[in-house]
Design a protein around this motif. Structure first.
Motif, short mmCIF file in Angstrom:
data_model
loop_
_atom_site.label_atom_id
_atom_site.label_comp_id
_atom_site.label_asym_id
_atom_site.label_seq_id
_atom_site.Cartn_x
_atom_site.Cartn_y
_atom_site.Cartn_z
N THR A 17 29.91 18.11 -83.29
CA THR A 17 31.09 18.91 -82.99
C THR A 17 30.67 20.33 -82.64
O THR A 17 29.59 20.80 -83.02
N ARG A 25 35.68 20.51 -80.97
CA ARG A 25 35.49 19.50 -79.93
C ARG A 25 34.35 18.56 -80.33
O ARG A 25 33.31 18.99 -80.83
N PHE A 27 31.56 15.41 -79.45
CA PHE A 27 30.76 14.78 -78.41
C PHE A 27 29.70 13.91 -79.06
O PHE A 27 29.26 14.15 -80.18
N PHE A 46 26.07 13.55 -68.33
CA PHE A 46 27.37 13.61 -68.98
C PHE A 46 28.22 12.45 -68.47
O PHE A 46 28.31 12.23 -67.26
N VAL A 76 25.38 12.03 -72.73
CA VAL A 76 26.32 12.81 -73.53
C VAL A 76 27.71 12.31 -73.20
O VAL A 76 28.13 12.30 -72.03
N PRO A 78 31.27 13.37 -74.00
CA PRO A 78 32.21 14.32 -74.61
C PRO A 78 33.57 13.67 -74.84
O PRO A 78 33.93 12.69 -74.18
N ASN A 79 34.33 14.23 -75.77
CA ASN A 79 35.68 13.75 -76.06
C ASN A 79 36.69 14.75 -75.51
O ASN A 79 36.52 15.97 -75.66
N TRP A 90 41.53 14.79 -70.00
CA TRP A 90 40.83 15.96 -69.48
C TRP A 90 41.77 16.76 -68.59
O TRP A 90 42.59 16.18 -67.87
N ASP A 106 38.56 22.68 -70.06
CA ASP A 106 37.47 21.73 -70.27
C ASP A 106 36.19 22.12 -69.54
O ASP A 106 35.10 21.69 -69.94
N VAL A 110 32.45 22.30 -71.35
CA VAL A 110 31.17 21.80 -70.83
C VAL A 110 30.14 22.93 -70.75
O VAL A 110 28.95 22.73 -71.05
N LEU A 113 28.74 23.21 -74.09
CA LEU A 113 27.81 22.11 -74.35
C LEU A 113 26.47 22.35 -73.68
O LEU A 113 25.41 22.07 -74.26
#
Length: 296
Positions: A17, A25, A27, A46, A76, A78-79, A90, A106, A110, A113
């Motif tokens: 997270t 968030r 992932f 991703f 990866v 992501p959620n 998204w 979003d 990213v 991330l």
């Protein structure tokens, strides 16, 4: 330049997270267990889930992490965001759902991330890629547009552009995969007969026109019908808009005749998504495409 992480994630699956814009968030990261880390660091892919889905479901849907385990890259997942744990979306422009209504950033998620992951795993920053399904494919398009300096190539599946136009800061190689019988995000655009959002989606042709222009690719593609491996009622046509110069980038369209809103090569558990082709392995062709492209 490779970034060495403070604490390396072990091979295998990790749920993580990160706090972004006052939201926690999630992932999931999969580090290969059967491949050795390249000297320059791991390539990073991703993989974005579709609308009203989530990251764990996407893992089962496409199994890109299993392919990556031997192919040798980190995946990866992501959620997105949403009120229910299994139904996330998204904000990819015009779509979709909770994320779009709440104006969730979003792209910033990213970006965070991309800053966080090199602290956990040794990443080759010249080999970062994005793919995704449906709303997740729209997210891949958005990242190619807004973070062109970070993503070496993108490969949306079953999802068209969420914005009316694109203006990436550099040409970004693109591969798009789409079924002609997709009843959620229709090839021709418009409202899909099975779409819960009832949005008027852009067409595949709209995406091609925008990205061929943005990438400076040849306007007239070469067209090839790929040999059929099985007789499942589907066939694959490949359109290649070649790069003209060193300052342009290729655009590839894989048209799945008879294909539904599915991940080619992986049987869908939901009949309502339509037919899945077994004449194309999306994981393999996406990775082969990504391998041809690096950021300079």
């Amino acid at each position: 330049m490779t970034t060495t992480p403070i604490k390396e994630l072990a091979p295998g699956r990790h749920r993580l997270t990160i706090d972004v814009d006052d939201r926690e968030r999630e992932f999931w990261v999969y580090i290969p267990t059967q491949a050795e880390q390249p000297e320059a660091g791991w390539p990073l892919v991703f993989v974005f889930h579709g609308g009203l889905s989530n990251a764990p479901t996407m893992v089962r849907f496409c199994e890109m992490n299993e392919f990556a385990d031997t192919a040798g890259f980190v995946t990866v997942f992501p959620n997105g965001t949403g009120r229910l744990p299994t139904m996330k979306t998204w904000n990819a422009g015009m779509c979709c759902g909770y994320a779009q209504r709440e104006d969730v950033n979003d792209v910033h998620f990213v970006e965070e991330l991309l800053a966080d992951l090199p602290q956990r795993v040794t990443v080759d920053p010249s080999r970062v890629y994005a793919t995704g399904m449906s709303n997740g494919g729209m997210m891949a398009y958005l990242l190619g547009d807004k973070l062109a300096d970070r993503f070496a190539a993108i490969a949306p599946v079953g999802g068209t552009m969420g914005n009316p136009s694109c203006s990436p800061s550099r040409p970004v190689p693109l591969m798009h995969i789409h079924g002609t019988d997709d009843q959620f995000v229709r090839w021709e655009g418009g409202v899909g007969s099975r779409s819960k959002s009832k949005l008027n989606f852009h067409s595949v042709d709209h995406a091609m026109q925008n990205w061929v222009a943005a990438n400076g690719a040849q306007a007239n593609p070469s067209v090839e019908t790929l040999p059929a491996e099985v007789d499942d009622g589907t066939s694959i046509e490949r359109f290649t808009y070649a790069a003209d110069t060193s300052d342009s980038a290729e655009v590839i369209l894989l048209k799945v005749h008879g294909g539904g809103h599915t991940w080619p090569g992986k049987e869908s558990r939901l009949e309502l998504l339509g037919p899945t082709t077994h004449n194309l392995d999306a994981n393999r062709v996406i990775w082969e495409f990504f391998q041809r492209h690096t950021l300079t």
